[in-house]
Design an enzyme around this catalytic site. Sequence first.
Site, mmCIF file in Angstrom:
data_model
loop_
_atom_site.group_PDB
_atom_site.id
_atom_site.type_symbol
_atom_site.label_atom_id
_atom_site.label_comp_id
_atom_site.label_asym_id
_atom_site.label_seq_id
_atom_site.Cartn_x
_atom_site.Cartn_y
_atom_site.Cartn_z
ATOM 1 C CB CYS A 163 -4.282 22.898 16.972
ATOM 2 S SG CYS A 163 -5.518 22.000 17.891
ATOM 3 C CB CYS A 209 -5.030 18.396 19.251
ATOM 4 S SG CYS A 209 -4.341 18.468 17.500
ATOM 5 C CE LYS A 255 5.862 -14.327 -7.450
ATOM 6 N NZ LYS A 255 6.262 -12.788 -6.751
ATOM 7 C CE LYS A 302 9.583 -21.865 -13.836
ATOM 8 N NZ LYS A 302 9.767 -20.523 -14.256
ATOM 9 C CG LEU A 316 3.354 -17.474 -11.729
ATOM 10 C CD1 LEU A 316 4.510 -17.718 -10.862
ATOM 11 C CD2 LEU A 316 3.019 -18.407 -12.811
ATOM 12 C CD GLU A 324 10.904 -10.571 -11.029
ATOM 13 O OE1 GLU A 324 10.054 -10.067 -10.318
ATOM 14 O OE2 GLU A 324 10.457 -11.240 -12.150
ATOM 15 C CB CYS A 354 -7.954 17.610 16.644
ATOM 16 S SG CYS A 354 -7.733 19.458 16.862
#
Length: 655
Positions: free
Chosen positions: A397, A394, A108, A276, A82, A163, A412
């Site tokens: 690290c 960071c 729906k 519809k 649709l 469905e 970083c």
Amino acid sequence: MNNVLDRIEYLRKTLEYHSRKYYVEDSPEISDYEYDMLFRELENLEEQYPEFKSDNSPTQRVGGKALDKFEKVKHDVSLGSLTDVFSFDELRAFYNKNQKNEYSIEPKIDGLSVSLVYDNGYLVRGATRGDGLVGENVTQNIKTIRSIPLTINYKGHLEVRGEVFMPREAFYKINEERTEKERFANPRNAAAGSLRQLDSKITAQRMLDIFVFNVQKCDREFLRHSESLAFLKDLGFKVLPFTIVTDDINAIEDHIKKIGEMRDSLSFDIDGAVIKSDILSVRDELGEVGGRPKWAVAYKYPPEEQETKLIDIIIQVGRTGVLTPNAVLEPVRIAGSTVSRATLHNLNYIREKDIRIGDTVVIHKAGDIIPEVDRVVVSKRPYNARLYDMPKECPSCGEPVFHEETEADHRCTNSDCPAQLLRTIEHFASKGAMNIDGMGPQIISLFYENGMLNSISDIYTLEKEKIASLERMGEKSADNLIQSIENSKNAGLDKVLYAMGIRQVGEVAATSLAKKYRNIDVFFDLKKEELTQIDDIGEVSADYIVNFFAHEKTRELIEKLKLSGVKMTYEAEEQRGNIFDGSTFVLTGKLPTMTRDEAGALIESYGGKISSSVSKKTDYVLAGDDAGSKLTKAQTLGIKIIDEQELMNMLESSK
């Protein structure tokens, strides 16, 4: 012997009757124990007298022999999709085109569309929608859904559309039994995955349900859609609830609002309302365009919003070093799934919305997919709510974080950052890149933790014996992974360029580059001015490409990949024709028989050009199942939309 058969037939009809009373009408007449005793008696009789077994017996609902794969099914009547509308203004525009009409307004259901075919009173086939023309035969799995009648009191030919969905209660129960990483994202995904299980015994355990909403084909004629639904209900189908018929636009809007207000209280998920034509002759008169009926639209509700508490903000480091703040939330259910994380994009976003740790926030799903913090409920801010600032180092690290004043992102600066490395390898191995099946985030982390993977090139030095010795792995997994790694060596230059993760070089740009230069070695000497002459490459992208290939580490990586046998050249598809010369295509959604890469290569072999975005210069949008915003934009711009079958018809007519 006839007495045995009579008893079997009696038990089958009785069990079907009580299944309908329980699963369709919600008015059981016997206890679960009584039902189970009748069921067991039928099982025992069918076991003793196998000559009386039937595919349409209630005993088949528990699942049968596992399949190797699903066979393709061509639908007798297409299962179209649709056109979506997102406001009452758009709805009124649709209504005003054909006011002399009556409309059925229905919820729906957010599930998986299927067709059911009955002949001589028996269910003979159940198939997924696929692209609307071709789907998959999932009959064994369909039979496990107890609200689907295996037999009906109608001897003609009947095809209906429905469905399949997973009720919320079933979704919660299944997810409770799974680990956090195994949990389904939402009921729709759970239903789709369950219906496409090759082992129907697994499907039988998933408690799927269905609403039937259309007669696709029938020997009997109907004047109205509502008449056909009444017919289906009498036959024992579970039809859509909360449906009305009216010709009044105000009544249509009121009912859409009413359905929307029910959304949270329903036992199943909905994502809109369908409007519809109820008069079937009007449907025939109006027809369709691009596989979408002109007599129906789907009104999509605005993204669902929920309030929750922001507990903390954590950082995720991406493959390009970008630090992305993410909100840690008190879990809340929204748009069909439980959300405990949401993206905060960058520090500017946090500052603009004045988001603080401890705040009550309103979240929604951008495009009903990505959880996002929309705004703060300032009136509920606690006295100790804390401002947030990006880390100076960071979190992965410990190296310094860099922030250019002209950019929103923090980065970083360490190219050896473990988080960047893992994301880079994930991208390299991903489906759109080198497509190394079995090398997902968990496996990559496992290899990294065991010292087996410290760069992209290490992928091609992995040893089967070491892989098999790791926890959660084994001989078969190791074999499959090594084979997939071997297969990836022939992916080609376009895939390698995309897999490298060069900033602003996506799949389309990587293909354009590979077609132009054919060999990776050329890239080390390219200048920005040359690159900007190529479609899909702008000045910023050109800068990133030149800088990437200027690094010595890039040259070292490529040499290692070459020595491992990775193909670094591009071989163009043989030109088959020129029907699409000068035409630009955009591909979106899942196609029924081809991947988008395969479809793109086919289009290019006939002279067409593939683009990654829809614009006024786009000639065609090739749309498959679950097409998203690109399809919506194409509809807005009036661009021709085709499906896979139409593409093949165009190619066939050119021969």
